[in-house]
Design an enzyme around this catalytic site. Structure first.
Site, PDB file in Angstrom:
ATOM      1  N   ASN A  92       0.851  -1.183   0.000  1.00 22.49           N
ATOM      2  CA  ASN A  92       0.000   0.000   0.000  1.00 22.49           C
ATOM      3  C   ASN A  92       0.896   1.245   0.000  1.00 22.49           C
ATOM      4  O   ASN A  92       1.718   1.413   0.913  1.00 22.49           O
ATOM      5  CB  ASN A  92      -0.894  -0.049   1.251  1.00 22.49           C
ATOM      6  N   ASP A 121      -0.187   4.461  -0.003  1.00 20.19           N
ATOM      7  CA  ASP A 121      -0.911   5.674   0.434  1.00 20.19           C
ATOM      8  C   ASP A 121      -0.010   6.675   1.159  1.00 20.19           C
ATOM      9  O   ASP A 121      -0.164   7.883   1.004  1.00 20.19           O
ATOM     10  CB  ASP A 121      -2.022   5.311   1.435  1.00 20.19           C
ATOM     11  N   HIS A 122       0.909   6.134   1.974  1.00 18.23           N
ATOM     12  CA  HIS A 122       1.673   7.059   2.820  1.00 18.23           C
ATOM     13  C   HIS A 122       2.656   7.908   2.032  1.00 18.23           C
ATOM     14  O   HIS A 122       3.081   8.966   2.498  1.00 18.23           O
ATOM     15  CB  HIS A 122       2.385   6.295   3.935  1.00 18.23           C
ATOM     16  N   HIS A 153      -5.767   3.422  -1.413  1.00 21.91           N
ATOM     17  CA  HIS A 153      -7.105   3.684  -0.871  1.00 21.91           C
ATOM     18  C   HIS A 153      -7.512   5.074  -1.341  1.00 21.91           C
ATOM     19  O   HIS A 153      -6.932   6.077  -0.921  1.00 21.91           O
ATOM     20  CB  HIS A 153      -7.025   3.617   0.658  1.00 21.91           C
ATOM     21  N   ARG A 208      -9.797   7.713  -0.795  1.00 22.63           N
ATOM     22  CA  ARG A 208     -10.770   8.092   0.235  1.00 22.63           C
ATOM     23  C   ARG A 208     -11.724   9.145  -0.287  1.00 22.63           C
ATOM     24  O   ARG A 208     -11.373   9.937  -1.167  1.00 22.63           O
ATOM     25  CB  ARG A 208     -10.036   8.632   1.468  1.00 22.63           C
ATOM     26  N   ARG A 226      -7.743  12.526   1.032  1.00 23.47           N
ATOM     27  CA  ARG A 226      -6.696  13.086   1.888  1.00 23.47           C
ATOM     28  C   ARG A 226      -5.293  12.653   1.479  1.00 23.47           C
ATOM     29  O   ARG A 226      -4.328  13.311   1.795  1.00 23.47           O
ATOM     30  CB  ARG A 226      -6.962  12.761   3.349  1.00 23.47           C
ATOM     31  N   GLU A 237      -8.555   0.049  -2.730  1.00 18.23           N
ATOM     32  CA  GLU A 237      -9.282  -0.043  -1.466  1.00 18.23           C
ATOM     33  C   GLU A 237     -10.291   1.097  -1.462  1.00 18.23           C
ATOM     34  O   GLU A 237      -9.946   2.227  -1.816  1.00 18.23           O
ATOM     35  CB  GLU A 237      -8.251   0.167  -0.361  1.00 18.23           C
ATOM     36  N   THR A 253      -7.901   2.787   8.392  1.00 19.44           N
ATOM     37  CA  THR A 253      -9.098   1.954   8.467  1.00 19.44           C
ATOM     38  C   THR A 253      -9.073   1.200   9.792  1.00 19.44           C
ATOM     39  O   THR A 253      -8.160   0.427  10.049  1.00 19.44           O
ATOM     40  CB  THR A 253      -9.112   0.951   7.292  1.00 19.44           C
ATOM     41  N   GLU A 282     -10.141 -10.268   3.136  1.00 16.35           N
ATOM     42  CA  GLU A 282      -8.886  -9.840   3.749  1.00 16.35           C
ATOM     43  C   GLU A 282      -9.132  -9.789   5.249  1.00 16.35           C
ATOM     44  O   GLU A 282      -9.960  -9.012   5.738  1.00 16.35           O
ATOM     45  CB  GLU A 282      -8.441  -8.462   3.236  1.00 16.35           C
ATOM     46  N   HIS A 331      -3.011  -5.273   7.867  1.00 18.88           N
ATOM     47  CA  HIS A 331      -3.196  -4.159   8.788  1.00 18.88           C
ATOM     48  C   HIS A 331      -2.276  -4.346   9.990  1.00 18.88           C
ATOM     49  O   HIS A 331      -2.371  -5.340  10.696  1.00 18.88           O
ATOM     50  CB  HIS A 331      -4.636  -3.971   9.263  1.00 18.88           C
ATOM     51  N   GLY A 332      -1.380  -3.383  10.131  1.00 19.03           N
ATOM     52  CA  GLY A 332      -0.484  -3.379  11.287  1.00 19.03           C
ATOM     53  C   GLY A 332       0.665  -4.372  11.194  1.00 19.03           C
ATOM     54  O   GLY A 332       1.431  -4.517  12.147  1.00 19.03           O
TER      55      GLY A 332
HETATM   56  N1  PXP Z   1      -5.432  -3.630   4.406  1.00 14.72           N
HETATM   57  C1  PXP Z   1      -6.394  -2.685   4.524  1.00 14.72           C
HETATM   58  C2  PXP Z   1      -7.783  -3.057   4.136  1.00 14.72           C
HETATM   59  C3  PXP Z   1      -6.082  -1.399   4.979  1.00 14.72           C
HETATM   60  O1  PXP Z   1      -7.041  -0.472   5.108  1.00 14.72           O
HETATM   61  C4  PXP Z   1      -4.737  -1.075   5.266  1.00 14.72           C
HETATM   62  C5  PXP Z   1      -4.379   0.312   5.683  1.00 14.72           C
HETATM   63  O2  PXP Z   1      -4.444   1.170   4.601  1.00 14.72           O
HETATM   64  C6  PXP Z   1      -3.776  -2.087   5.117  1.00 14.72           C
HETATM   65  C7  PXP Z   1      -4.151  -3.360   4.713  1.00 14.72           C
HETATM   66  C8  PXP Z   1      -2.334  -1.845   5.403  1.00 14.72           C
HETATM   67  O3  PXP Z   1      -2.179  -1.568   6.755  1.00 14.72           O
HETATM   68  P1  PXP Z   1      -0.793  -1.026   7.279  1.00 14.72           P
HETATM   69  O4  PXP Z   1      -0.592   0.319   6.661  1.00 14.72           O
HETATM   70  O5  PXP Z   1      -0.998  -0.964   8.766  1.00 14.72           O
HETATM   71  O6  PXP Z   1       0.253  -2.006   6.853  1.00 14.72           O
END
Ligand code: PXP
Length: 239
Positions: free
Chosen positions: A7, A9-10, A43, A45, A49, A70, A101, A151, A191-192
């Site tokens: 991902n 996004d950052h 993602h 949004r 953002r 996403e 999320t 997921e 996630h995480g």
């Molecule tokens: N999966 C989903 C559905 C998410 O919303 C996110 C966060 O954007 C991630 C995975 C990735 O999470 P992380 O940035 O904590 O690795």
């Protein structure tokens, strides 16, 4: 072999902090693919953002692996998704004030709306993943409305402190993954996840793909995208 989707996004978050042109999430996606990523996730949004519509358009042209959008299950984003046509979409709950999320979709409570979107995407030839908590009722509901992929949310596992809670949360992820697989859905997890906790999840046989953003981008800021991706891929392979 497990797949690793990244991902980006950052990268867009950093760019939007100056509302400028750099760093570009499209460049990050190219570097991630060169380093061996199996997919790119963004993602889009509702408040735009971080990722912008332009990013999605460019990524659609450039991503050679698999582009996963996403998104919240809203009409405006669905229209954009159908125009861009990513390889797959992941439906997530979205709240404006959240930092990221926070939880999985409430599939049971929103069954009709989600099922209708799944049908729309299937007519467009787009695979649909549902981001759900590691909860067997949610897995069954996802299967009932014909999701292709679930997921499993690993956020609570990732945040767990101490052996007892970590094992308990990992157990929930494992059970959800096994049930989803048994019902015939593909299983992703994310996630995480980071360089310390990823291996317990990548060791789950039924999990086909991991979605990771924050930890890889954070490491990439210091050591470069290529090294950050390769180090994560190596950990996943060794688990
Ligand atoms: N999966 C989903 C559905 C998410 O919303 C996110 C966060 O954007 C991630 C995975 C990735 O999470 P992380 O940035 O904590 O690795």
């Amino acid at each position: 072999m497990k797949r690793l989707s990244i991902n980006v996004d950052h990268i867009a978050t950093l760019r939007q902090s100056r509302k400028g042109r750099e760093p570009d999430p499209v460049f990050a996606a190219v570097l991630a693919e060169l380093a061996g990523a199996d997919g790119i996730i963004v993602h889009l949004r509702e408040d735009r953002r971080h990722i912008q519509d332009r990013d999605l358009e460019e990524l659609k042209k450039i991503v050679k692996t698999r582009l996963n959008l996403e998104m919240a299950n809203t009409q405006e984003i669905i229209r954009t998704a159908l125009m861009i046509r990513p390889d797959m979409v992941t439906l997530v709950p979205e709240r404006r004030e959240e930092l990221t999320t926070e939880g999985g979709l409430e599939v049971n409570l929103n069954q009709d709306a989600i099922a209708s979107s799944i049908r729309t995407f299937h007519e467009g030839g787009i695979l649909v993943s549902l981001f759900i908590n590691p909860d067997l009722d949610q897995v069954k509901a996802a299967h009932r409305i014909q999701a292709d992929i679930v997921e499993i949310h690993t956020g609570v596992y990732s945040d767990a402190i101490g052996v007892k809670d970590t094992e308990k949360e990992l157990g929930r992820v494992i059970n959800a993954a096994k049930m989803a697989f048994k019902l015939g859905m593909k299983v992703h997890a994310g996630h995480g996840l980071n360089y310390q906790n990823v291996q317990r999840v990548s060791a789950i046989e039924e999990v086909e793909e991991l979605s990771i953003g924050h930890s890889i981008i954070s490491r990439a800021v210091l050591v470069g995208m290529e090294r950050a991706v390769r180090e994560m891929r190596d950990l996943i392979r060794l688990a």
